[in-house]
Write a protein that holds these residues in place. Sequence first.
Motif, mmCIF file in Angstrom:
data_model
loop_
_atom_site.group_PDB
_atom_site.id
_atom_site.type_symbol
_atom_site.label_atom_id
_atom_site.label_comp_id
_atom_site.label_asym_id
_atom_site.label_seq_id
_atom_site.Cartn_x
_atom_site.Cartn_y
_atom_site.Cartn_z
ATOM 1 N N GLU A 36 2.668 5.669 -14.663
ATOM 2 C CA GLU A 36 4.053 6.039 -14.944
ATOM 3 C C GLU A 36 5.010 4.877 -14.695
ATOM 4 O O GLU A 36 6.006 4.707 -15.413
ATOM 5 C CB GLU A 36 4.461 7.257 -14.117
ATOM 6 N N PRO B 183 5.687 3.226 -4.000
ATOM 7 C CA PRO B 183 5.517 4.329 -4.952
ATOM 8 C C PRO B 183 5.162 3.860 -6.360
ATOM 9 O O PRO B 183 4.719 4.665 -7.178
ATOM 10 C CB PRO B 183 6.884 5.021 -4.924
ATOM 11 N N SER B 184 5.331 2.584 -6.644
ATOM 12 C CA SER B 184 5.023 2.062 -7.981
ATOM 13 C C SER B 184 3.580 1.590 -8.114
ATOM 14 O O SER B 184 3.139 1.288 -9.217
ATOM 15 C CB SER B 184 5.960 0.890 -8.322
ATOM 16 N N LEU B 185 2.853 1.526 -6.987
ATOM 17 C CA LEU B 185 1.506 0.970 -7.012
ATOM 18 C C LEU B 185 0.480 2.040 -6.654
ATOM 19 O O LEU B 185 0.672 2.817 -5.712
ATOM 20 C CB LEU B 185 1.389 -0.185 -6.025
ATOM 21 N N GLN B 186 -0.616 2.056 -7.427
ATOM 22 C CA GLN B 186 -1.732 2.928 -7.073
ATOM 23 C C GLN B 186 -2.764 2.192 -6.225
ATOM 24 O O GLN B 186 -3.638 2.799 -5.618
ATOM 25 C CB GLN B 186 -2.400 3.479 -8.329
ATOM 26 N N LEU B 187 -2.668 0.884 -6.175
ATOM 27 C CA LEU B 187 -3.558 0.070 -5.355
ATOM 28 C C LEU B 187 -2.751 -1.060 -4.756
ATOM 29 O O LEU B 187 -2.114 -1.833 -5.477
ATOM 30 C CB LEU B 187 -4.704 -0.500 -6.204
ATOM 31 N N ARG C 163 0.956 2.035 -10.981
ATOM 32 C CA ARG C 163 0.724 3.406 -11.428
ATOM 33 C C ARG C 163 1.063 3.500 -12.913
ATOM 34 O O ARG C 163 1.975 2.815 -13.394
ATOM 35 C CB ARG C 163 1.597 4.383 -10.636
ATOM 36 N N SER D 293 3.881 -6.047 -11.826
ATOM 37 C CA SER D 293 3.418 -6.319 -10.466
ATOM 38 C C SER D 293 4.315 -7.355 -9.787
ATOM 39 O O SER D 293 4.613 -7.246 -8.590
ATOM 40 C CB SER D 293 1.960 -6.787 -10.481
ATOM 41 N N ARG E 87 0.825 -1.214 0.000
ATOM 42 C CA ARG E 87 0.000 0.000 0.000
ATOM 43 C C ARG E 87 0.858 1.263 0.000
ATOM 44 O O ARG E 87 0.394 2.324 -0.411
ATOM 45 C CB ARG E 87 -0.935 0.002 1.214
#
Length: 330
Positions: free
Chosen positions: A307, A255-259, A305, A315, A252
Motif C-alpha cells: 500500500e 508503518p511504511s515497511l513490511q521488512l 508495504r 525506501s 522495523r
Amino acid sequence: MTAFPADGPPASGQAEQARAALTALRHEVAKAVVGQDETVTGMVVALLCRGHVLMEGVPGVAKTLLVRAVSAALSLGHKRVQFTPDLMPGDVTGSLVYDSRTSKFEFHEGPVFTNLFLADEINRTPPKTQAALLEAMEERQVTVAGEPAALPDPFVVAATQNPVEYEGTYPLPEAQLDRFLLKLVVSLPERAHEVDMLGRHAAGFDPGDLDAAGLRPVAGAEDLRAARAAVAATAVAPEVLGYIVDICRATRGSPSLQLGASPRGATALLRTSRAWAWLSGRDYVTPDDVKALAKATLRHRVALRPEAELEGATSAGVLDGVLASVPVPR
C-alpha cells in the motif's frame, strides 16, 4: 595475485600514506568516469570493509566502466561475466572436467576466482544462477563435489542491475540482497558532466582503452591492507553504537515497511560508517558519518508495504523520515 596479510593496526605513517593513496584512487578513476563521485566513494568504502556492492541504474551510465577503472587503479585482478537467462551456476563458479589423460575429473576454476568480480546485469539471469554467488559472497569460497575451494583475497563482487521495471529482469531474492554491503544508485549525469563526457569522447577517449586515458595504478595491496587495519581501529563511542541500533530498530517499526533492517544491517552500517570516518581523516565515528552511509547501506535491506508503494513511497524516502525521527546523540 597478492594476498593481504592479517597483521595488526598499521603505524600512523602507513595509515596516512594509505589514506592519501585511496584519495588519489578516487581522483584517478575520475579520469575515466565523469560525475559519479558518490559511486566511486561507495566502491572505496566497500573495498575497505571487504563488502560487496550492488549498483543500480539504467543502461549506459558507466557502471561497468567504473568497476574496470577501480580495478586498474588498484592493480587488482578483474573478471567480468555478462549475466543472461541461459547462464548456468557452473559458468560462474567453475566445474569438474574429465581429463582423459589421467582418467580423473579436475576442477576448472570459473571467473569468480579473481579479486574484483563484475556480475554485469545480475538480475537478467534466473534465481538459480543468482544463488550460485551466495556462498562465494558470504563464505569467500565455492564448493564443488563436496570440496571447498578458497577464493583470492581480496574478493569483492560488484554487481550491476537494471531497475526491475525493465523487461527481462528478475528481482534479487532478499537473502542475496542482504549479502551486499551497499546498494549504490547510479543516476544520470548532470548536464555539465554530460558535456564534459562528450568532450572527452570527441577528443578521442576510448572506454575500452583505459591506458590511453592516462589511468594508472595509484594504490596497491599494501595500501589496502594498511587502510583496512586503520578502519578496524577507528573508535566508536557507545552513544554512536546506540544511534546505529536506534536507526535500524526504527525501520522495523515504520508503518511504511513490511521488512526493516536486520542486525546484520546494523553491523553493516557500523562498518561503512567507520570506513567513511577514516576516509574523512578522523579516527573516530560521528553521527554524521552514520547518516552519510545510512541510505546506501540500508535501502536494499528494507521492503515497502504494497500500500505504501502504491502511494508512491520509496525506501530512500522512508529512510529519510527515519533519520529525521531518531534523536541524534550529543
